[in-house]
Design a protein around this motif. Structure first.
Motif, PDB file in Angstrom:
ATOM      1  N   THR A  64       0.835  -1.182   0.000  1.00  0.00           N
ATOM      2  CA  THR A  64       0.000   0.000   0.000  1.00  0.00           C
ATOM      3  C   THR A  64       0.873   1.236   0.000  1.00  0.00           C
ATOM      4  O   THR A  64       2.081   1.168   0.103  1.00  0.00           O
ATOM      5  N   THR A  65       0.242   2.385  -0.111  1.00  0.00           N
ATOM      6  CA  THR A  65       1.016   3.610  -0.169  1.00  0.00           C
ATOM      7  C   THR A  65       1.497   4.055   1.189  1.00  0.00           C
ATOM      8  O   THR A  65       0.876   3.820   2.210  1.00  0.00           O
ATOM      9  N   ALA A  66       2.644   4.726   1.192  1.00  0.00           N
ATOM     10  CA  ALA A  66       3.191   5.232   2.440  1.00  0.00           C
ATOM     11  C   ALA A  66       2.567   6.568   2.806  1.00  0.00           C
ATOM     12  O   ALA A  66       2.480   6.906   3.968  1.00  0.00           O
ATOM     13  N   ALA A  67       2.155   7.354   1.830  1.00  0.00           N
ATOM     14  CA  ALA A  67       1.568   8.662   2.091  1.00  0.00           C
ATOM     15  C   ALA A  67       0.535   8.959   1.013  1.00  0.00           C
ATOM     16  O   ALA A  67       0.867   9.433  -0.055  1.00  0.00           O
ATOM     17  N   PRO A  68      -0.728   8.610   1.273  1.00  0.00           N
ATOM     18  CA  PRO A  68      -1.744   8.800   0.248  1.00  0.00           C
ATOM     19  C   PRO A  68      -1.846  10.267  -0.135  1.00  0.00           C
ATOM     20  O   PRO A  68      -1.568  11.137   0.676  1.00  0.00           O
ATOM     21  N   PRO A  69      -2.230  10.624  -1.401  1.00  0.00           N
ATOM     22  CA  PRO A  69      -2.671   9.653  -2.408  1.00  0.00           C
ATOM     23  C   PRO A  69      -1.588   9.311  -3.419  1.00  0.00           C
ATOM     24  O   PRO A  69      -1.892   8.908  -4.525  1.00  0.00           O
ATOM     25  N   THR A  70      -0.326   9.466  -3.093  1.00  0.00           N
ATOM     26  CA  THR A  70       0.733   9.231  -4.063  1.00  0.00           C
ATOM     27  C   THR A  70       1.078   7.753  -4.152  1.00  0.00           C
ATOM     28  O   THR A  70       0.573   6.934  -3.400  1.00  0.00           O
ATOM     29  N   LYS A 458       0.303   8.384 -16.142  1.00  0.00           N
ATOM     30  CA  LYS A 458      -0.257   8.691 -14.822  1.00  0.00           C
ATOM     31  C   LYS A 458      -1.775   8.609 -14.882  1.00  0.00           C
ATOM     32  O   LYS A 458      -2.400   8.983 -15.866  1.00  0.00           O
ATOM     33  N   MET A 459      -2.365   8.087 -13.806  1.00  0.00           N
ATOM     34  CA  MET A 459      -3.820   8.002 -13.684  1.00  0.00           C
ATOM     35  C   MET A 459      -4.237   8.594 -12.342  1.00  0.00           C
ATOM     36  O   MET A 459      -3.615   8.300 -11.309  1.00  0.00           O
ATOM     37  N   THR A 460      -5.264   9.421 -12.352  1.00  0.00           N
ATOM     38  CA  THR A 460      -5.812   9.983 -11.124  1.00  0.00           C
ATOM     39  C   THR A 460      -7.297   9.667 -11.052  1.00  0.00           C
ATOM     40  O   THR A 460      -7.914   9.265 -12.035  1.00  0.00           O
ATOM     41  N   LEU A 504      -1.951   7.033  -9.546  1.00  0.00           N
ATOM     42  CA  LEU A 504      -1.081   5.937  -9.964  1.00  0.00           C
ATOM     43  C   LEU A 504      -0.208   6.447 -11.103  1.00  0.00           C
ATOM     44  O   LEU A 504      -0.705   7.126 -12.007  1.00  0.00           O
ATOM     45  N   ASP A 505       1.071   6.134 -11.089  1.00  0.00           N
ATOM     46  CA  ASP A 505       1.906   6.532 -12.217  1.00  0.00           C
ATOM     47  C   ASP A 505       2.846   5.406 -12.599  1.00  0.00           C
ATOM     48  O   ASP A 505       2.866   4.351 -11.979  1.00  0.00           O
ATOM     49  N   GLY A 532      -3.502   5.998 -21.809  1.00  0.00           N
ATOM     50  CA  GLY A 532      -2.747   6.579 -22.910  1.00  0.00           C
ATOM     51  C   GLY A 532      -1.278   6.695 -22.580  1.00  0.00           C
ATOM     52  O   GLY A 532      -0.828   6.288 -21.509  1.00  0.00           O
ATOM     53  N   PRO A 533      -0.505   7.295 -23.480  1.00  0.00           N
ATOM     54  CA  PRO A 533       0.943   7.400 -23.252  1.00  0.00           C
ATOM     55  C   PRO A 533       1.328   8.368 -22.153  1.00  0.00           C
ATOM     56  O   PRO A 533       2.445   8.325 -21.650  1.00  0.00           O
ATOM     57  N   GLU A 534       0.419   9.292 -21.783  1.00  0.00           N
ATOM     58  CA  GLU A 534       0.752  10.244 -20.729  1.00  0.00           C
ATOM     59  C   GLU A 534      -0.292  10.183 -19.623  1.00  0.00           C
ATOM     60  O   GLU A 534      -0.490   9.147 -19.016  1.00  0.00           O
ATOM     61  N   THR A 535      -0.984  11.318 -19.341  1.00  0.00           N
ATOM     62  CA  THR A 535      -1.959  11.350 -18.250  1.00  0.00           C
ATOM     63  C   THR A 535      -3.324  10.858 -18.730  1.00  0.00           C
ATOM     64  O   THR A 535      -3.795  11.245 -19.795  1.00  0.00           O
ATOM     65  N   THR A 536      -3.947   9.993 -17.937  1.00  0.00           N
ATOM     66  CA  THR A 536      -5.272   9.467 -18.253  1.00  0.00           C
ATOM     67  C   THR A 536      -6.320  10.306 -17.542  1.00  0.00           C
ATOM     68  O   THR A 536      -6.111  10.778 -16.421  1.00  0.00           O
ATOM     69  N   ALA A 537      -7.485  10.499 -18.177  1.00  0.00           N
ATOM     70  CA  ALA A 537      -8.556  11.292 -17.575  1.00  0.00           C
ATOM     71  C   ALA A 537      -8.948  10.721 -16.218  1.00  0.00           C
ATOM     72  O   ALA A 537      -8.931   9.498 -16.012  1.00  0.00           O
TER      73      ALA A 537
END
Length: 651
Positions: A64-70, A458-460, A504-505, A532-537
């Motif tokens: 899991t993540t150490a410091a959400p939301p990264t 990257k996905m947010t 997520l990246d 996609g190749p960069e940032t996802t919606a």
């Protein structure tokens, strides 16, 4: 997919370097296991180790993540330092909270002996080796956490110490020792006492120094208490019923409860586990090999028929190279012996009951290479590498997984036999990359395969409660299936913040599925997400709240069948009643060769599975080679187009 990776973590330690689970690794000469074994230490012999989706069961590493939301952790950095033999710095954290673990003891083994260090109040550690070269992370223990302790000298985690070079921000994550309540029920929902229960992880190879209980008996209330990591399969057997299996999921760990519902007997019931397999492991000169891991799995040639436990059986050879694996169900099995640095020995289609098996470990070739940043050309100081044997257009069988902490980005894998391989690599923030390698017959020298990694996408998004749209804090979001068919022990995870946001990246481009879970809610596998190749919606992910007394379930959309690759097709294993495959008449033994008119060999296995998944109640056309009817084996199988509706599945 692969039938099962038998090397893993029973008492899980997750080595998270740049968001990766690091499993096997090494550079240069292998330390002598006997030279580095602590005085008086022996090699304990572990007991034999003994899901409804569109794919075959997958091991599911967890972090899991150490410091959400990264993302989970920062990258590992290489720096110049004054230490004569280099140094390593990092933290030990909880795999479920990301908090530092105080007082964790780490033992590192090198060619000249072993040394230990402890973490401080924030979980930080510093390891300064007294000699350059390869060091193994041999043992990690901490109060309240499952220990890590593989067969001595065979640690899957390696550090390369270089004079004047310090590697920092290394992160090791230990799994808390969470007690779970299990309950065995009959078909009528009433408790079943006296059921024999086993926790099957397929990961006993890395817990032999700290064997943990894996067998239980249900009490008068049908209950038992146990410890099991995410991805473990819990099996219950009772002579009056057919057996039941259930997976320890993220939802199970949140609820701390697991129910196994036995079925009614059909036919002769479960096969008794009263056979054994025994033999010896030797090297090319015939000398006994101690400490080799012997794995026994249902014969690949028999699938979708499976013999024995889905996770197989394992044992480590004794000082005379001997092994005896008890409690094997009758049937045919593939038997493999492995020891780091040597090419594995394998016997296929072995009948249960044999006591005269001889498996020979050979020298093999050495696979070497350097992993670099594609944009800068700089070496990657930490990465995960996985090597798969190619056994057909679709089928890739796991050969080895390696993890490296090396300032030069170098890797070495000894003991690679002749064959065709796929080498796949990933590192934090980078999209996975792969290359194909051929090892010629009789090769015993060096085969080079360099790999370059490019930055990933990257996905947010947000996770909210279905119906209320309330944000869910500390919900877990992960890329489902990463670390299985992608061949990488990589699990991209994030925890949401107070507003439900996650990031997520380092994601690869293409279609994928997300696994989403939160305390007090049903989990979901959400398919058809295109990156996609960069940032996802940004994505909005909804979870259903569990009602009082309701057991958490996993919701997913697919055809309701277990599939596995073989030659030019996806073979159909179990078909689930009420699913789209069942409604359309697909049966065990059928072979899917086309998806909406396109041959499955053009997809590759992971993309084919993602194409079969999709929107609930949508249709797809599968080209199916029907299983031969009894008495017609060997005759040309008819190829028919079958329309299948994707259904919501809950398990």
């Amino acid at each position: 997919m692969d039938r099962k990776r038998t090397l893993g973590l029973l008492a899980i330690v997750l080595v998270l370097l740049g968001g990766l689970l690091l499993v096997l690794g090494g550079r240069g000469g292998e330390p002598d296991p006997q030279a580095t074994r602590p005085p008086g230490a022996t090699a304990p012999k572990p007991a034999p180790a003994t899901t409804a989706m569109e794919t075959a069961p997958e091991p599911k590493p967890t972090h899991t993540t150490a410091a959400p939301p990264t993302r989970l952790v920062p990258a590992t950095y290489a720096e110049h330092s004054t230490e004569p033999h280099g140094a390593f710095e990092g933290r030990v954290i909880s795999a479920t909270t990301g908090d530092g673990v105080e007082g964790a003891e780490l033992t590192f083994a090198g060619s000249g002996g072993a040394t230990s260090t402890r973490t401080d109040a924030s979980g930080r550690f510093r390891f300064v080796p007294y000699s350059a070269g390869t060091w193994q992370l041999a043992v990690v223990t901490a109060r309240g956490y499952l220990p890590f302790g593989p067969e001595w000298g065979q640690s899957p985690i390696r550090f390369t110490a270089v004079p004047g070079q310090r590697l920092s921000d290394i992160v090791l994550a230990l799994t808390p020792e969470v007690e779970l309540l299990g309950r065995v029920e009959g078909p009528d929902g009433k408790p079943v006492a006296g059921a024999q229960v086993r926790v099957l992880t397929g990961r006993s190879g890395e817990s032999v120094l700290f064997p943990t209980p894996d067998r239980y008996t249900s009490d008068a209330s049908g209950e038992f208490r146990f410890h099991g990591p995410e991805g473990a399969i819990v099996e219950a057997r009772h002579p009056a019923h057919s057996s039941a299996q259930a997976e320890v999921t993220a939802g199970t760990l949140l609820a701390r409860r697991l129910v196994l519902k036995l079925g009614r007997h059909e036919g002769s019931g479960d096969a008794p586990l009263d056979e054994s397999l025994a033999g010896r492991v030797v090297d090319a000169s015939g000398t006994a090999v101690a400490g080799a891991l012997v794995s026994v799995e249902s014969a690949e040639s028999a699938w979708p028929k499976q013999y024995g436990d889905a996770h197989g059986y394992e044992q480590v050879t004794d000082d005379e190279g001997r092994f005896t694996i008890e409690g094997v169900a009758p049937g045919r099995y593939d038997v493999t012996a492995r020891l780091m640095g040597l090419a594995p020995g394998e016997l296929r289609d072995v009948a249960a009951g044999r006591k005269d098996l001889v498996l020979t470990l050979a020298r093999g070739a050495k696979l070497v290479g350097t992993v670099r940043d594609a944009a800068t050309g700089k070496p990657m100081p930490s990465f995960t590498l996985a090597v798969f044997t190619k056994r057909g257009p679709l089928q890739r069988v796991p050969f080895a997984q390696l993890s490296f902490i090396d300032a030069q980005g170098h890797y070495e894998l000894a003991g690679v036999p002749a064959g065709s391989y796929v080498v796949q690599v990933a590192a934090y923030g980078y999209a996975p990359s792969e290359t194909h390698v051929e090892v010629p017959r009789g090769a015993s020298g060096t085969v080079t395969a360099d790999v370059s990694l490019g930055r990933g996408a990257k996905m947010t998004g947000r996770v909210v409660e279905e119906g209320t749209n309330l944000p869910l804090e500390r919900a877990r979001v992960s890329v489902e299936g990463m670390g299985a068919e992608s061949a990488l022990s990589v699990r991209y995870d994030a925890l949401t913040d107070a507003e439900g946001h996650f990031t997520l990246d380092g994601l690869p481009s293409g279609q994928m599925s997300l696994y989403v879970s939160a305390k007090g809610h049903h989990s979901r596998i959400i398919s058809g997400i295109r990156v996609g190749p960069e940032t996802t919606a940004p994505r909005i992910l909804e979870l259903r709240k569990t009602e009082e007394g309701e057991e958490p379930q996993v919701d997913m959309v697919g055809i309701g069948a277990v599939l596995a690759p073989r030659e030019d097709a996806l073979m159909v294993g179990q078909v689930f009643e009420g699913g789209g495959a069942w409604e359309a008449g697909l049966a065990t033994g059928d072979a899917i060769v086309r998806i909406n008119g396109r041959p499955v060999v053009e997809f590759g296995f992971p993309e084919a599975i993602q194409s079969i998944r999709g929107v609930e109640d949508s249709l797809l056309v599968l080209g199916v080679r029907k299983a031969p009817a009894p008495g017609t084996e060997g005759s040309p199988a008819p190829l028919v187009d079958i329309t299948v509706k994707r259904r919501r599945i809950r398990k």
